[in-house]
Design a protein around this motif. Sequence first.
Motif, PDB file in Angstrom:
ATOM      1  N   GLU A  87      -6.724 -13.772  -3.907  1.00  0.00           N
ATOM      2  CA  GLU A  87      -7.770 -14.255  -3.002  1.00  0.00           C
ATOM      3  C   GLU A  87      -7.436 -13.765  -1.602  1.00  0.00           C
ATOM      4  OE1 GLU A  87      -9.907 -18.189  -3.606  1.00  0.00           O
ATOM      5  OE2 GLU A  87      -8.565 -18.677  -1.966  1.00  0.00           O
ATOM      6  N   SER A 119     -12.643  -5.131   5.487  1.00  0.00           N
ATOM      7  CA  SER A 119     -11.971  -5.405   4.218  1.00  0.00           C
ATOM      8  C   SER A 119     -12.972  -5.562   3.082  1.00  0.00           C
ATOM      9  CB  SER A 119     -11.127  -6.676   4.348  1.00  0.00           C
ATOM     10  OG  SER A 119     -11.890  -7.729   4.897  1.00  0.00           O
ATOM     11  N   VAL A 120     -12.560  -5.124   1.889  1.00  0.00           N
ATOM     12  CA  VAL A 120     -13.407  -5.273   0.694  1.00  0.00           C
ATOM     13  C   VAL A 120     -12.533  -5.680  -0.490  1.00  0.00           C
ATOM     14  CG1 VAL A 120     -15.011  -3.461   1.450  1.00  0.00           C
ATOM     15  CG2 VAL A 120     -13.134  -2.866  -0.082  1.00  0.00           C
ATOM     16  N   ILE A 121     -13.155  -6.294  -1.500  1.00  0.00           N
ATOM     17  CA  ILE A 121     -12.473  -6.436  -2.784  1.00  0.00           C
ATOM     18  C   ILE A 121     -13.372  -5.862  -3.876  1.00  0.00           C
ATOM     19  CG2 ILE A 121     -11.054  -8.440  -2.193  1.00  0.00           C
ATOM     20  CD1 ILE A 121     -13.066 -10.206  -3.715  1.00  0.00           C
ATOM     21  N   ALA A 155      -7.974  -4.660  -3.731  1.00  0.00           N
ATOM     22  CA  ALA A 155      -8.258  -5.012  -2.349  1.00  0.00           C
ATOM     23  C   ALA A 155      -8.279  -3.720  -1.551  1.00  0.00           C
ATOM     24  CB  ALA A 155      -7.179  -5.935  -1.810  1.00  0.00           C
ATOM     25  N   GLY A 156      -9.278  -3.576  -0.681  1.00  0.00           N
ATOM     26  CA  GLY A 156      -9.393  -2.326   0.046  1.00  0.00           C
ATOM     27  C   GLY A 156      -9.542  -2.531   1.539  1.00  0.00           C
ATOM     28  N   MET A 157      -8.965  -1.576   2.277  1.00  0.00           N
ATOM     29  CA  MET A 157      -9.078  -1.586   3.727  1.00  0.00           C
ATOM     30  C   MET A 157      -9.776  -0.311   4.158  1.00  0.00           C
ATOM     31  SD  MET A 157      -5.404  -3.129   3.729  1.00  0.00           S
ATOM     32  CE  MET A 157      -5.533  -2.940   1.957  1.00  0.00           C
ATOM     33  N   THR A 172     -10.788 -10.203  -9.827  1.00  0.00           N
ATOM     34  CA  THR A 172     -10.608  -9.383  -8.632  1.00  0.00           C
ATOM     35  C   THR A 172      -9.542  -8.351  -8.958  1.00  0.00           C
ATOM     36  OG1 THR A 172     -11.093 -11.319  -7.277  1.00  0.00           O
ATOM     37  CG2 THR A 172     -10.023  -9.452  -6.171  1.00  0.00           C
ATOM     38  N   ARG A 194       0.242  -9.048  -6.290  1.00  0.00           N
ATOM     39  CA  ARG A 194      -1.108  -9.523  -5.949  1.00  0.00           C
ATOM     40  C   ARG A 194      -1.065 -10.883  -5.257  1.00  0.00           C
ATOM     41  NH1 ARG A 194      -0.627 -10.239 -11.467  1.00  0.00           N
ATOM     42  NH2 ARG A 194      -0.842 -12.404 -12.139  1.00  0.00           N
ATOM     43  N   MET A 246     -17.274  -6.616  -2.913  1.00  0.00           N
ATOM     44  CA  MET A 246     -17.607  -7.712  -2.007  1.00  0.00           C
ATOM     45  C   MET A 246     -17.111  -7.330  -0.619  1.00  0.00           C
ATOM     46  SD  MET A 246     -16.762 -11.021  -4.473  1.00  0.00           S
ATOM     47  CE  MET A 246     -17.645 -12.230  -3.485  1.00  0.00           C
ATOM     48  N   HIS A 247     -18.026  -7.394   0.335  1.00  0.00           N
ATOM     49  CA  HIS A 247     -17.716  -7.011   1.709  1.00  0.00           C
ATOM     50  C   HIS A 247     -18.441  -7.992   2.625  1.00  0.00           C
ATOM     51  CE1 HIS A 247     -18.905  -4.643   5.416  1.00  0.00           C
ATOM     52  NE2 HIS A 247     -17.590  -4.625   5.477  1.00  0.00           N
ATOM     53  N   VAL A 256       0.007 -10.221  -1.570  1.00  0.00           N
ATOM     54  CA  VAL A 256      -1.067  -9.783  -0.675  1.00  0.00           C
ATOM     55  C   VAL A 256      -2.048 -10.926  -0.399  1.00  0.00           C
ATOM     56  CG1 VAL A 256      -0.913  -7.337  -1.256  1.00  0.00           C
ATOM     57  CG2 VAL A 256      -2.495  -8.776  -2.510  1.00  0.00           C
ATOM     58  N   THR A 257      -2.206 -11.816  -1.367  1.00  0.00           N
ATOM     59  CA  THR A 257      -3.042 -12.991  -1.141  1.00  0.00           C
ATOM     60  C   THR A 257      -2.532 -13.780   0.059  1.00  0.00           C
ATOM     61  OG1 THR A 257      -3.760 -13.212  -3.444  1.00  0.00           O
ATOM     62  CG2 THR A 257      -3.716 -15.226  -2.127  1.00  0.00           C
ATOM     63  N   VAL A 315     -14.463  -6.255  -7.923  1.00  0.00           N
ATOM     64  CA  VAL A 315     -14.451  -7.185  -9.051  1.00  0.00           C
ATOM     65  C   VAL A 315     -14.916  -6.430 -10.291  1.00  0.00           C
ATOM     66  CG1 VAL A 315     -15.432  -9.318 -10.000  1.00  0.00           C
ATOM     67  CG2 VAL A 315     -14.931  -9.151  -7.544  1.00  0.00           C
ATOM     68  N   LEU A 361      -2.120  -4.160   5.979  1.00  0.00           N
ATOM     69  CA  LEU A 361      -2.907  -5.359   6.272  1.00  0.00           C
ATOM     70  C   LEU A 361      -3.019  -5.593   7.772  1.00  0.00           C
ATOM     71  CD1 LEU A 361      -1.509  -7.771   3.523  1.00  0.00           C
ATOM     72  CD2 LEU A 361      -3.853  -6.895   3.664  1.00  0.00           C
ATOM     73  N   LEU A 398     -12.751 -13.260   1.393  1.00  0.00           N
ATOM     74  CA  LEU A 398     -13.604 -12.775   0.316  1.00  0.00           C
ATOM     75  C   LEU A 398     -13.339 -13.593  -0.939  1.00  0.00           C
ATOM     76  CD1 LEU A 398     -13.131  -9.000   1.144  1.00  0.00           C
ATOM     77  CD2 LEU A 398     -15.167 -10.386   1.566  1.00  0.00           C
ATOM     78  N   SER A 421      -2.695 -11.658   3.531  1.00  0.00           N
ATOM     79  CA  SER A 421      -3.938 -11.094   4.056  1.00  0.00           C
ATOM     80  C   SER A 421      -4.471 -11.826   5.282  1.00  0.00           C
ATOM     81  CB  SER A 421      -5.013 -11.059   2.956  1.00  0.00           C
ATOM     82  OG  SER A 421      -5.428 -12.360   2.628  1.00  0.00           O
TER      83      SER A 421
END
Lengths: 418, 301
Positions: free
Chosen positions: B166, A400-402, A414-416, A411, A101, A340-341, A104-105, A404, A137, B170, A108
């Motif tokens: 993070e 992109s979306v996350i 994470a979505g694409m 969080t 995680r 969240m988008h 990817v942070t 929660v 990504l 977002l 991204s």
Amino acid sequence: MKIDKNQLLRFTTAGSVDDGKSTLIGRLLYDSKSIFEDQLAAVESSSKQKGIEGVDLAMFTDGLKDEREQGITIDVAYRYFTTPKRKFIIADTPGHIQYTRNMVTGASTANAAVVLIDARHGVIEQTKRHTFIASLLNIPHIIVCVNKMDLVDYSEDTFNAIVEQFEEFSSKLLIKDVRYIPISALNGDNVVNRSEHMSWFQGSPMLHELETLHISSDINKIDARFPVQTVLRPQRKGFEDYRGYAGRIASGIYRVGDEVAVLPSGFNSKIKSINSGDKEVEEAFAPMSVAMTLEDDIDISRGDMIVKMNNQPELSQEFDVMLCWLNNSPVKPRTKYTIMHTSNEQKAVIKDIVYKMDVNTFKRNEDDKDLKMNDIARVKLKTSHRLMLDSYRDNRNTGSVILVDESTKETVAAGMIV
Amino acid sequence: MSTYYLNYLEELESEAIFILREVWAQFQNPVILFSGGKDSILVTHLAKKAFHPAKIPFALMHVDTGHNFPEAIQFRDDIVDKLGVNLIVGSVQKSIDTGRVAEEKGKNATRNALQITTLLDTIEEHKIDCAIGGGRRDEEKARAKERFFSHRDEFGQWDPKNQRPELWNLLNGKYFEGEHFRAFPISNWTEMDVWNYLTKEKIEIPSLYLAHEREVVKRNGSWIPNSEFLKLEPNEDIVKKKIRFRTLGDITITGGIESDADTMEKIVEEVSTMRETERGNRSDDKRSETAMEDRKKDGYF
Ligand SMILES: Nc1nc2c(ncn2[C@@H]2O[C@H](COP(=O)(O)OP(=O)(O)OP(=O)(O)O)[C@@H](O)[C@H]2O)c(=O)[nH]1
Ligand SMILES: [Mg+2]
């Protein structure tokens, strides 16, 4: 084409644990003279305490107590450096699977990924996982560094074999631009300076590659998307009627006078003014933060999107995303997550797991319906309201979306958007 | 303009404005942590831009150790006046007087660590759910690990081993009652970027940053300013030197450097040739290898 020396390149490291990512960044900073004397002195003394001869280059990024104790990277560290050619933001990410995680942070927002491979081990599962994530990504440029060449006698054959291995599996992925460099992060071969041990290698050292990547075309300048973050209503003399829609342009270009549509309501209007800070401008483009006013009084609030009338995203409540699960607790069926988008926030449920990716074979598994930490799957989402959607391939910011989990506020994914 | 891309300072500015607006949109009662130093001045300036033509919607919050540079306090009061924003002061002296904390003892005693309690008490007292800081990732190795939106638990603690992911732009600012966030809009700025930007935008900063004559003593390799709080050691002498400060903290622990840079342009020039980090002269960071990480875990800025 010339590269503007004031342009910013963001790159990330990737690859398995101990492949030498942090050492490489340390070497890059050290050889490009980007280390300050007090930092060097501090790392020298910490290295000595650990019984390491000279400096442990990884300590320039591994700054946490636990990282230094365990000799691994746990969370992404950001470092900054400048050469006469360009300015860089580096995200040095962990290779350990447990901390995917954090990888990817860091990855991204990158324009480029430096993927490390230990020359002794070649491509392994974690190399594939990280490369797959980098391709998901949509990181436009990948530099594969075959590291620890000093431990394989700087062998050209070893290098070529690994390049072949990498080509073989990455041909199944969508990666636009891949380059290969044999290096020794520890000794500095082909990092900043050309190696004296590998005259057979015709390419450039890594820094030179990073300095000359073309990134101007990485931002979508075609599809104008402006997610409204907040509405500015100054209670101030001279601005009684001012209603500014504040946000950061996600993509495209806006000009005063443009005919726009406000989504999801669909009302049309024209751009009356654009403010960048306290200056009025005639046009603005991604990724500028601006405030716009419109000719007509329309009800607009956070989460709405202002787009060009003749180029609109899809409005939908049901869509497919490639989802990376990032949380220790697995997917809970029927749970309503917060999605969240852009600046929009709604509820979402996972209707179906279409398939899970096996990152080792890149096979799709349609029978396994459990999503656990570090799993990557194509899923069907349904949201409580319509979202303004682009595919991630076309648009990183609106694709992109996350998710929660409201029961923990964390969080979890994470979505694409596919 | 025809190429449609931003140079790095414009990009950093845009990113910071985005984060400040996101704070405003996601939190109920956010404040800017204002120390009078260049980084918090920069953040305040960016907030002005982010909400123009509206007023800055945040109060400024100052954690006052009582060991201030008088110039910094004056600067704080002037800026509050000019911007018409509220000022919240958390007083370390009050925390001492009410027994919340005890003054450190010994030769190297400072009020640096005591600030943590005052900071957290003030956050709690004013029901602040997000404190915007001027921390930058290039400052220090623990700060290099910070998120833009950084979660603090009920005890105000940071858990660097278990930070929320993070991704992209977002930012997840969700919290449970009693918890709060720290937000760092200038995370990605370097010291050089800050100076270049302050110069380009002609932003006013306290005169302490510019070279000036001052009474100082040499301590642990840096020039500590003379003040009412300075306890002279037997082997120490007060001398006059032309110095300037690269960072501003408590007057008791902030070392100056010898310099002739008395204009912004000269500072930019000087900073570009510096071989030491700006915090190299801060004794609060020198206490141990993990001094910053340890304090941050407890709730420090
Ligand atoms: N011989 C040799 N050793 C290397 C080289 N690069 C790195 N190492 C060693 O490999 C070990 C791991 O290096 P790191 O840089 O910490 O690896 P990493 O990829 O950052 O690991 P994580 O961040 O934990 O995933 C260290 O002991 C390094 O000294 C190299 O080029 N040659
Ligand atoms: Mg590492």
